[in-house]
Design an enzyme around this catalytic site. Structure first.
Site, short mmCIF file in Angstrom:
data_model
loop_
_atom_site.label_atom_id
_atom_site.label_comp_id
_atom_site.label_asym_id
_atom_site.label_seq_id
_atom_site.Cartn_x
_atom_site.Cartn_y
_atom_site.Cartn_z
N GLY A 165 37.48 58.72 66.76
CA GLY A 165 38.82 59.26 66.84
C GLY A 165 39.26 59.45 68.28
O GLY A 165 38.59 59.01 69.22
N MET A 197 39.51 62.26 70.02
CA MET A 197 38.77 63.26 70.78
C MET A 197 37.27 63.07 70.72
O MET A 197 36.56 63.46 71.64
CB MET A 197 39.10 64.67 70.25
CG MET A 197 40.48 65.15 70.53
SD MET A 197 40.78 66.75 69.73
CE MET A 197 39.47 67.76 70.41
N VAL A 250 32.18 60.29 65.35
CA VAL A 250 31.35 60.91 64.32
C VAL A 250 30.20 59.97 63.99
O VAL A 250 30.40 58.78 63.76
CB VAL A 250 32.18 61.21 63.05
CG1 VAL A 250 31.29 61.88 62.00
CG2 VAL A 250 33.35 62.11 63.39
N ASP A 281 46.93 69.49 61.06
CA ASP A 281 46.71 68.04 61.18
C ASP A 281 46.31 67.45 59.83
O ASP A 281 45.44 66.60 59.76
CB ASP A 281 45.64 67.75 62.23
CG ASP A 281 45.61 66.28 62.62
OD1 ASP A 281 46.65 65.61 62.49
OD2 ASP A 281 44.55 65.79 63.05
#
Length: 652
Positions: A27, A29, A32, A141
């Site tokens: 993503g 930021m 994962v 979000d």
């Protein structure tokens, strides 16, 4: 799942505990990964912040905020957060691993869902979101990418990285956060979010599940944002005629442009969703309601219907039956029986009359105390936390009378303001039907004066916390260069925001003291081994960092400490790793031989060698091109530190 061997994180052991196996997603930021928790021997998902954001305090704080927000929620429809920490320069977050797909992938594969499938997913999302809103958290979000559909049938909300406290309308202060397609009008125009902003996002997702597409489209993000701010979301049935009118109304209510016209929070929308689902099931034939849900998730096992009574006693072999009374033996003589028989005949009419009178009295008393003016009904505990209107309706349905206006508002730690907190008579106490019950609404937690100050000794601050009945969390102990050991650096609320400038804070709310461990030991000028030993004694771990030139420290000595926050006031917590910068000594450069050169050429050569130049000459500046240098200080036979000032002298 394929392994991305080009990713340097694959195979890495994070914090001596989490073995990274493969990459799941990337993503804006963080990335994962699937990892194994070697300590507990289980698979986990570990989110690791991108390296280029490690020095950005704001992004790092948002990353930590996700851990704090999600960790506060214990709900079947919210992704569990297990751990958070930092390994070298990598901030990470450990969550439960849910093999499956996202709602985005489901919509990409199938397009529009059936009404029943959309309701199932929306119900799970709203259940988890309701828990967040009840805990005072706004997600901010919500989008299909953050709705996880596990292989075992569970549906969970993840990614609370943008979460904020619901008690404050928080502006972003920069570019809009969240995905533009799901941002509410108030977020687009004013950058302000509350629980109703999450409701808007749920409405957009429900529209997308019912139609297979988003309500607003555009080539540029700002075109979509403009439509959110200025246009109303159309009914889903315009795009998909199979959508029932009841779901049209639900979507339009959730996506109203004015926040005041939307449901106040996820709980309100969830209750309406349940009513809508009941209406749809009632309107359809029985066979039509038995939907084959192969596209979403397996149905959960049916739970037994609740009984009207708390406990049922069943008959059978072990059931209790009344034991018939036996008559006393009165002898077997004929005379005795005859006397007894005459007595019974005389008493017969009297007994019948008494029985009739008792029956009448019992009937009157039964009517009086069950349906008449003397009837008593227990005030139910269930109305605590309801709105005044809902509680009034519930009591009246039970046959009780309610005072038309609420009584005096009361402080309550658990119940949100404007909801029923107390009753008179109290909950659980029988009340007469004709005696009006007074409902008291909550004013929220009672405000307590915040008198804790920076520099206050920890025991004194803790005494204030106890006296104010705040919920004390474990103190956060940090090294601070300017606050002596054992004194308060800061006091934080449940969201990690400072309360030092707050005059009052509600009773029962969470409070965390930030207490100084004293300054970080000054290890500059020591060798790395000496510095590491001193820091180890203070509970810190030293890591050797880059080597830099230094005019103040000799080669091999520690010249600086790299702070984790970018500042110097609060640097490290106990147990943190500290990166030490090692000196390479001064950066010495050879002085070019410029004696005999013109002043201009000599100055240019020295500046190219990274020196500052000072010119001492009696020649006019216009003749510096022909005037020659007689002396250089220091001389060209020496070396000087890069950036030092070199003097050239020329007499004309």
């Amino acid at each position: 799942m394929s392994v991305n061997t080009s990713d340097p994180m694959i195979g890495r052991l994070i914090d001596g505990r989490y073995q990274v196996r493969s990459r799941i997603a990337r993503g804006g930021m963080a990335t994962v990964y699937l990892a194994t928790d070697l300590r507990l021997e289980r698979r986990v998902a570990i989110k690791i912040m991108h390296g280029h954001l490690a020095d950005d305090t704001q992004f790092k704080q948002r990353f930590i905020q996700e851990a704090r927000s999600a960790a506060r929620l214990a709900h079947p429809n919210v992704v569990n957060v297990f751990d958070q920490g930092q390994d070298h320069d990598s901030a990470y977050l450990v969550m439960e691993y849910l093999p499956g797909i996202t709602l985005r992938e489901l919509l990409h594969d199938y397009g529009a869902l059936t009404s029943e499938q959309a309701i199932d997913i929306a119900e799970a999302v709203l259940s988890g979101l309701s828990a967040a809103h009840k805990a005072g958290i706004v997600h901010r979000d919500l989008k299909p990418e953050n709705v996880l559909l596990a292989d075992d049938g569970r549906i969970k909300i993840g990614d609370f990285g943008l979460a904020r406290a619901a008690s404050a309308n928080t502006a972003t202060g920069q570019a809009l956060l969240g995905t533009i397609a799901y941002l509410s009008p108030e977020l687009v125009t004013r950058g302000v979010a509350d629980t109703r902003s999450d409701i808007y996002a749920v409405g957009i997702m429900l529209f997308e599940m019912l139609t297979g597409e988003q309500p607003f489209k555009g080539e540029q993000p700002m075109q979509i944002a403009y439509q959110h701010a200025n246009d109303s979301v159309p009914p889903p049935s315009r795009r998909n005629p199979k959508v029932p009118a009841e779901l049209d109304e639900l979507v339009l209510w959730a996506t109203a442009r004015d926040p005041e016209e939307r449901p106040v929070d996820a709980r309100a929308l969830l209750e309406q969703l349940h009513e809508t689902e009941s209406l749809l099931q009632t309107a359809l034939p029985t066979s039509a309601t038995q939907v084959q849900r192969t596209m979403v998730l397996p149905s959960a096992p049916a739970m037994p219907a609740p009984s009207d009574q708390a406990t049922q006693v069943l008959g059978g072999a072990g059931a209790l039956v009344p034991q018939q009374h036996r008559t006393d033996e009165i002898g077997d003589s004929t005379s005795a029986l005859a006397v007894q028989s005459r007595k019974r005949r005389r008493r017969g009419p009297i007994i019948i009359l008494i029985v009739l009178l008792l029956a009448i009295a019992g009937g009157v008393a039964g009517w009086w105390f069950s349906a008449g003016p003397g009837a008593l009904v227990v005030v139910p505990q269930e109305i605590r936390g309801m709105t005044f209107e809902d509680a009034k309706a519930e009591l009246e349905q039970r046959g009780l009378t309610v005072q038309e206006e609420p009584g005096d508002a009361v402080f309550d730690i658990e119940i949100e303001p404007e909801l029923v907190a107390q009753s008179d008579p109290s909950f659980g106490i029988p009340a007469a039907k004709d005696a009006p019950i007074v409902l008291h609404l909550s004013k929220g937690p009672e405000p307590k004066a915040m008198t804790i100050e920076r520099g206050m000794p920890e025991p004194e601050a803790q005494a204030i916390v106890d006296e104010a009945n705040w919920t004390a969390e474990e103190p956060d102990r940090r090294f601070a260069n300017k606050v002596p050991e054992g004194q308060v650096i800061d006091v934080l609320d449940g969201e990690g925001d400072s309360l030092l400038e707050t005059e009052e804070y509600g009773e029962g709310l969470p409070v965390q003291l930030v207490v100084s461990l004293g300054p970080v030991p000054d290890v500059r000028g020591l060798s790395f081994e000496e510095a590491a030993q001193r820091l180890r004694q203070a509970g810190l771990t030293a890591v050797e960092g880059e080597r830099r030139f230094s005019s103040d420290y000799e080669e091999g000595q520690v010249s600086a400490i790299v702070t984790t926050t970018g500042g110097t006031q609060i640097v490290f917590r106990e147990g943190d790793r500290i990166t030490l910068v090692i000196s390479r000594g001064p950066d010495l450069v050879d002085i070019p031989d410029v004696v005999g050169s013109s002043i201009n050429d000599a100055a240019a050569a020295l500046r190219e060698a990274d020196f500052e130049v000072q010119i001492e000459t009696n020649a006019p500046e216009g003749l510096w091109g022909i005037a020659t240098v007689q002396e250089v200080v220091p001389s060209q036979d020496e070396r000087a530190e890069r950036g030092a000032t070199i003097t050239i002298r020329a007499n004309f």
